[in-house]
Scaffold this motif. Structure first.
Motif, PDB file in Angstrom:
ATOM      1  N   TRP A 188      37.044  31.041  32.724  1.00  0.00           N
ATOM      2  CA  TRP A 188      37.333  32.457  32.488  1.00  0.00           C
ATOM      3  C   TRP A 188      36.703  32.962  31.186  1.00  0.00           C
ATOM      4  O   TRP A 188      36.657  34.164  30.956  1.00  0.00           O
ATOM      5  CB  TRP A 188      38.842  32.704  32.477  1.00  0.00           C
ATOM      6  N   ARG A 189      36.194  32.061  30.356  1.00  0.00           N
ATOM      7  CA  ARG A 189      35.475  32.507  29.167  1.00  0.00           C
ATOM      8  C   ARG A 189      34.030  32.897  29.496  1.00  0.00           C
ATOM      9  O   ARG A 189      33.323  33.403  28.632  1.00  0.00           O
ATOM     10  CB  ARG A 189      35.479  31.405  28.097  1.00  0.00           C
ATOM     11  N   GLU A 229      33.510  38.541  32.449  1.00  0.00           N
ATOM     12  CA  GLU A 229      34.078  39.757  31.870  1.00  0.00           C
ATOM     13  C   GLU A 229      34.749  40.593  32.952  1.00  0.00           C
ATOM     14  O   GLU A 229      35.020  41.784  32.758  1.00  0.00           O
ATOM     15  CB  GLU A 229      32.982  40.558  31.150  1.00  0.00           C
ATOM     16  N   ASP A 230      35.040  39.979  34.084  1.00  0.00           N
ATOM     17  CA  ASP A 230      35.710  40.657  35.193  1.00  0.00           C
ATOM     18  C   ASP A 230      37.206  40.757  34.867  1.00  0.00           C
ATOM     19  O   ASP A 230      37.876  39.734  34.711  1.00  0.00           O
ATOM     20  CB  ASP A 230      35.500  39.844  36.476  1.00  0.00           C
ATOM     21  N   PRO A 231      37.761  41.966  34.760  1.00  0.00           N
ATOM     22  CA  PRO A 231      39.168  42.089  34.366  1.00  0.00           C
ATOM     23  C   PRO A 231      40.130  41.429  35.350  1.00  0.00           C
ATOM     24  O   PRO A 231      41.180  40.915  34.944  1.00  0.00           O
ATOM     25  CB  PRO A 231      39.388  43.606  34.300  1.00  0.00           C
ATOM     26  N   TYR A 232      39.793  41.437  36.630  1.00  0.00           N
ATOM     27  CA  TYR A 232      40.647  40.776  37.620  1.00  0.00           C
ATOM     28  C   TYR A 232      40.703  39.271  37.362  1.00  0.00           C
ATOM     29  O   TYR A 232      41.782  38.667  37.297  1.00  0.00           O
ATOM     30  CB  TYR A 232      40.126  41.058  39.024  1.00  0.00           C
ATOM     31  N   GLU A 233      39.553  38.657  37.183  1.00  0.00           N
ATOM     32  CA  GLU A 233      39.501  37.218  36.957  1.00  0.00           C
ATOM     33  C   GLU A 233      40.202  36.850  35.650  1.00  0.00           C
ATOM     34  O   GLU A 233      40.874  35.811  35.554  1.00  0.00           O
ATOM     35  CB  GLU A 233      38.048  36.743  36.948  1.00  0.00           C
ATOM     36  N   ILE A 234      40.058  37.689  34.648  1.00  0.00           N
ATOM     37  CA  ILE A 234      40.692  37.414  33.362  1.00  0.00           C
ATOM     38  C   ILE A 234      42.203  37.599  33.459  1.00  0.00           C
ATOM     39  O   ILE A 234      42.978  36.799  32.917  1.00  0.00           O
ATOM     40  CB  ILE A 234      40.079  38.301  32.265  1.00  0.00           C
ATOM     41  N   VAL A 237      40.402  28.417  39.902  1.00  0.00           N
ATOM     42  CA  VAL A 237      39.255  28.341  40.814  1.00  0.00           C
ATOM     43  C   VAL A 237      39.724  28.469  42.260  1.00  0.00           C
ATOM     44  O   VAL A 237      39.135  29.222  43.060  1.00  0.00           O
ATOM     45  CB  VAL A 237      38.484  27.022  40.595  1.00  0.00           C
ATOM     46  N   ASP A 238      40.790  27.766  42.632  1.00  0.00           N
ATOM     47  CA  ASP A 238      41.297  27.829  44.002  1.00  0.00           C
ATOM     48  C   ASP A 238      41.778  29.240  44.353  1.00  0.00           C
ATOM     49  O   ASP A 238      41.559  29.728  45.470  1.00  0.00           O
ATOM     50  CB  ASP A 238      42.455  26.837  44.180  1.00  0.00           C
ATOM     51  N   PHE A 239      42.448  29.872  43.394  1.00  0.00           N
ATOM     52  CA  PHE A 239      42.981  31.219  43.634  1.00  0.00           C
ATOM     53  C   PHE A 239      41.845  32.200  43.906  1.00  0.00           C
ATOM     54  O   PHE A 239      41.897  32.996  44.849  1.00  0.00           O
ATOM     55  CB  PHE A 239      43.786  31.661  42.407  1.00  0.00           C
ATOM     56  N   LEU A 240      40.799  32.132  43.099  1.00  0.00           N
ATOM     57  CA  LEU A 240      39.681  33.062  43.260  1.00  0.00           C
ATOM     58  C   LEU A 240      38.822  32.724  44.471  1.00  0.00           C
ATOM     59  O   LEU A 240      38.160  33.605  45.031  1.00  0.00           O
ATOM     60  CB  LEU A 240      38.833  33.097  41.986  1.00  0.00           C
ATOM     61  N   THR A 259      38.601  38.995  44.882  1.00  0.00           N
ATOM     62  CA  THR A 259      38.623  40.305  44.234  1.00  0.00           C
ATOM     63  C   THR A 259      40.042  40.863  44.255  1.00  0.00           C
ATOM     64  O   THR A 259      40.904  40.396  45.011  1.00  0.00           O
ATOM     65  CB  THR A 259      37.697  41.304  44.950  1.00  0.00           C
ATOM     66  N   ALA A 260      40.263  41.888  43.451  1.00  0.00           N
ATOM     67  CA  ALA A 260      41.561  42.558  43.454  1.00  0.00           C
ATOM     68  C   ALA A 260      41.865  43.127  44.832  1.00  0.00           C
ATOM     69  O   ALA A 260      43.022  43.113  45.287  1.00  0.00           O
ATOM     70  CB  ALA A 260      41.582  43.656  42.398  1.00  0.00           C
ATOM     71  N   ALA A 261      40.848  43.615  45.525  1.00  0.00           N
ATOM     72  CA  ALA A 261      41.059  44.162  46.869  1.00  0.00           C
ATOM     73  C   ALA A 261      41.521  43.068  47.836  1.00  0.00           C
ATOM     74  O   ALA A 261      42.392  43.301  48.687  1.00  0.00           O
ATOM     75  CB  ALA A 261      39.777  44.811  47.377  1.00  0.00           C
ATOM     76  N   ASP A 262      40.951  41.876  47.704  1.00  0.00           N
ATOM     77  CA  ASP A 262      41.371  40.760  48.556  1.00  0.00           C
ATOM     78  C   ASP A 262      42.830  40.398  48.288  1.00  0.00           C
ATOM     79  O   ASP A 262      43.601  40.129  49.218  1.00  0.00           O
ATOM     80  CB  ASP A 262      40.487  39.537  48.308  1.00  0.00           C
TER      81      ASP A 262
END
Length: 311
Positions: free
Chosen positions: A38-39, A42-47, A67-70, A75-78
């Motif tokens: 996550w470093r 710069e995706d606010p959803y991932e952060i 990693v598994d969650f993403l 995406t936030a929509a998903d």
């Protein structure tokens, strides 16, 4: 210690000109730091996902879950389109702590997608309007996604400031000192750097020389040998805790359409007895908390209390 340190009103002995302190820390961080995925975004959803997962969970344990969650909800929509029970089930399966965090993360994604047309707030105040996003998390997302945050103050940062600059053990003093030290417009690199310092060098047992702490020249503790720090509350034991029992309830209900209290109880605790200390009333109270958090549905039917995952 450098003689350039100057005492501020209640903020400790921070140098009047903190530029050398700032430069030393940023150079130390940029030359070598722990790599977390996550470093590199710069995706606010991932952060936001990383910040919520990291609450009271060691960062090394979060990596695989993140990693598994993403992979599952990239995406936030998903995530907003997902069944909340599936999100809660994922949280439980990965032992990520209180399941209501999964619920709030799902609702925050829903807010962004359906109320804001997919546009994320870019500052701490706006991010705080998202469900379950408190001031610390809002500031972290603003910092790491948009480089638009204030100085982060967590337990590690308090320990660093207390030791390095003799900042009093006082929340207002920590906030003021942290903000005074942070270079203008550099919240992303600064907050990462100061938290890294607390995570690898200025730990409960400090590794000043071993980790090459960049603040030794100015550090009050390094000069005096007094490495005391503010008390750090310990996380209650997980085994047998209410937090563990809540997770078990959700996990069991994920395998059944619904269960009565007396069918659910033995699957949650082997010592469940309807009229015992950990019996029907204890379980009724536990599922009541989960119902209030929106995680389960509770129904009285033909003299029995029936519980199911909320849909």
């Amino acid at each position: 210690m450098s003689d350039e340190a100057g005492t501020t009103d209640g903020d400790g002995a921070i140098p009047e000109d903190p530029s050398a302190v700032q430069r030393a820390l940023i150079e130390w961080y940029e030359s070598d730091h722990r790599e977390f995925p996550w470093r590199r975004t710069e995706d606010p959803y991932e952060i936001l996902v990383s910040e919520v997962m990291s609450q009271q969970t060691q960062l090394e344990r979060v990596v695989d879950a993140w990693v598994d969650f993403l992979d599952r909800w990239p995406t936030a929509a998903d995530l907003a389109a997902a069944d909340r029970a599936d999100v809660v089930g994922f949280w439980t399966a990965h032992s990520l702590g209180y399941n209501n965090r999964a619920k709030y993360l799902h609702e925050a994604a829903t807010q962004v997608v359906h109320e804001r047309d997919g546009e994320w707030p870019r500052d701490p105040d706006g991010l705080s309007e998202l469900m379950g996003v408190g001031p610390y998390t809002a500031n972290a997302v603003a910092s790491f996604a948009f480089d638009n945050g204030d100085a982060v103050v967590d337990t590690n940062v308090k320990r660093v400031l207390h030791r390095a600059f003799d900042v009093p053990d006082n929340d207002a003093a920590f906030e003021a000192a942290a903000q005074r030290l942070m270079p203008d417009g550099e919240s992303r690199v600064w907050n990462n750097a100061v938290m890294e310092l607390g995570g690898v060098a200025c730990t409960k047992t400090p590794a000043c020389d071993g980790a090459g702490c960049p603040w030794r020249e100015w550090c009050h503790a390094y000069e005096t040998g007094d490495f005391t720090a503010p008390d750090v509350p310990e996380q209650p034991d997980f085994e047998g805790s209410r937090r563990q029992m809540r997770g078990r309830v959700v996990n069991v209900l994920g395998e059944y359409d619904e269960l009565s209290l007396d069918d659910l109880g033995p699957r949650v605790r082997v010592d469940y007895a309807p009229d015992g200390d950990h019996g029907r009333e204890w379980l009724r109270d536990l599922v009541g908390d989960l119902r209030d958090d929106g995680l389960v549905a509770v129904e009285e039917r033909e003299g029995e209390t029936v519980v199911a995952l909320a849909r």
